[in-house]
Design an enzyme around this catalytic site. Sequence first.
Site, short mmCIF file in Angstrom:
data_model
loop_
_atom_site.label_atom_id
_atom_site.label_comp_id
_atom_site.label_asym_id
_atom_site.label_seq_id
_atom_site.Cartn_x
_atom_site.Cartn_y
_atom_site.Cartn_z
N TYR A 1 0.73 -1.18 -0.08
CA TYR A 1 -0.02 -0.09 -0.05
C TYR A 1 1.02 1.21 -0.11
CZ TYR A 1 -3.45 3.32 1.25
OH TYR A 1 -4.53 4.41 1.26
N ASP B 1 9.36 3.06 0.34
CA ASP B 1 8.23 3.67 0.90
C ASP B 1 8.39 3.48 2.51
OD1 ASP B 1 5.86 4.54 2.19
OD2 ASP B 1 4.37 3.57 0.76
N LYS C 1 3.43 9.78 8.43
CA LYS C 1 3.15 9.34 9.64
C LYS C 1 3.99 9.68 10.98
CE LYS C 1 0.24 5.70 8.04
NZ LYS C 1 0.41 4.56 6.77
C1 LIG Z 1 -0.40 5.08 5.43
C2 LIG Z 1 0.60 4.72 4.34
C3 LIG Z 1 0.82 5.40 3.14
C4 LIG Z 1 -0.37 6.71 2.85
O1 LIG Z 1 -0.29 7.69 3.78
P1 LIG Z 1 -1.25 8.46 3.97
O2 LIG Z 1 -0.80 9.63 4.88
O3 LIG Z 1 -2.68 7.79 4.83
O4 LIG Z 1 -1.72 9.31 2.85
C5 LIG Z 1 1.68 5.12 2.18
N1 LIG Z 1 2.37 4.15 2.33
C6 LIG Z 1 2.63 3.36 3.46
C7 LIG Z 1 3.41 2.54 3.65
C8 LIG Z 1 1.51 3.65 4.50
O5 LIG Z 1 1.38 2.76 5.38
#
Ligand SMILES: *Cc1c(COP(=O)(O)O)cnc(C)c1O
Length: 421
Positions: free
Chosen positions: A142, A236, A264
């Site tokens: 994701y 990511d 985050k």
């Molecule tokens: C939460 C998440 C995102 C997206 O971040 P948002 O602030 O919700 O847009 C992207 N990559 C990873 C791995 C995530 O866990």
Amino acid sequence: MTDSATLFAKAQQLIPGGVNSPVRACRSVGCDPLFIASANGSKMTTVEGREMIDYVMSWGPMLLGHNHPEVNAAIHAAADKGASFGAPCPDEVALAQAVVDAVPGIDMVRMVNSGTEATMSAVRLARGFTGKSMIIKCIGGYHGHADSFLAAAGSGLATFCIPGTPGVPEDTVRHTLLAPYNDLAAVKELFRTRPDIACVIVEPVAGNMGLVPPLPGFLEGLRELTANHDALLIFDEVITGFRLAYGGAQSVFGIDPDLTCLGKIIGGGLPVGAYGGKRRIMERIAPCGDVYQAGTLSGNPLAMAAGLATLGALKKADYDGLAARTKALAEEMAAILREKGAPVYLTQVASLFTLFFCQGPVRDFESAKAGDAARYASFYNQMREAGIILAPSAYECAFTSFAHSEDDYARTLDAVRGVKF
Ligand SMILES: *Cc1c(COP(=O)(O)O)cnc(C)c1O
């Protein structure tokens, strides 16, 4: 005060599904959401006044615990000086410096407002820099909700993608190639057959199909393949950044990605994302380069202050201690559940863990899906009844924080002992 049921009924009239992010609606665990009035340390208090131990921690940002005094003070102090300037502010420079100092692969960094913006912008930059258009992502990985990431494959390796949601044109996901997580051979095959791959984007430790660690050699192999094919490797680290270690997963695994996405934790609970990497690549971003990316609220002074205070406290934090406590908790939870006859495959890295209700091993999305979702739903609801908040989906991580105490863990284990299947 109004209770959760009343609020949810009203919210459903006003907000699609009653929530501003789908998983919060708790549909996959078959119940309604709890509305939260406040949070402090390891606990959240519902609007009914019930204090609960939290293992979601806002899906990762609250590694220091909710309402951390230093972060809180920084936000208050910043708020007294004005909420947004639309012009550079000192804390942007300070947070950029902290990120560059911490994360080995980052020479320069650009602040944005969410993890989604970070990954979307990093991919645009990778395409602009390489002049190529295809991207590779892992099935079940994701990377936020930008169009090109919402691709699902029919089965296994797919060179032809269908969109994972209405509203995304096939033309868009046609540029997204998929490979199973931990399947280096599949990625190799994509590179063999396609000359036009701009980048591989990957969670160095997958956190959105439940927690799935990389097999030895997987990340190393991705680094080598991308380098050999003039493609960029994008980590990511929206979950793993500042969580696996202060320097993120790349500092733990010793891999040097070209670009890194953060989010985050670096916002300390405020809406922040960031992407950074090698200077020669980052200098392609406007205004020094030709790849456009902008944001009215990017580098927002409140968000920067919260991020700075968070990193300041984390820099002194005992990550090894938290990892050891998390490991002990997760192993004990798994042992208790197994005694009750449930098959459990446990994954745990640092302050993250997932209890998959299956024999395992879990190494990709396909094997993660073997987990018994109905059993998880029952587990979730019984734990919630006992005052413990877990992720309302079987395919998510549990998050611990520096605020969780031995008493919290003991109460959590008591709750697990009370579970009936
Ligand atoms: C939460 C998440 C995102 C997206 O971040 P948002 O602030 O919700 O847009 C992207 N990559 C990873 C791995 C995530 O866990």
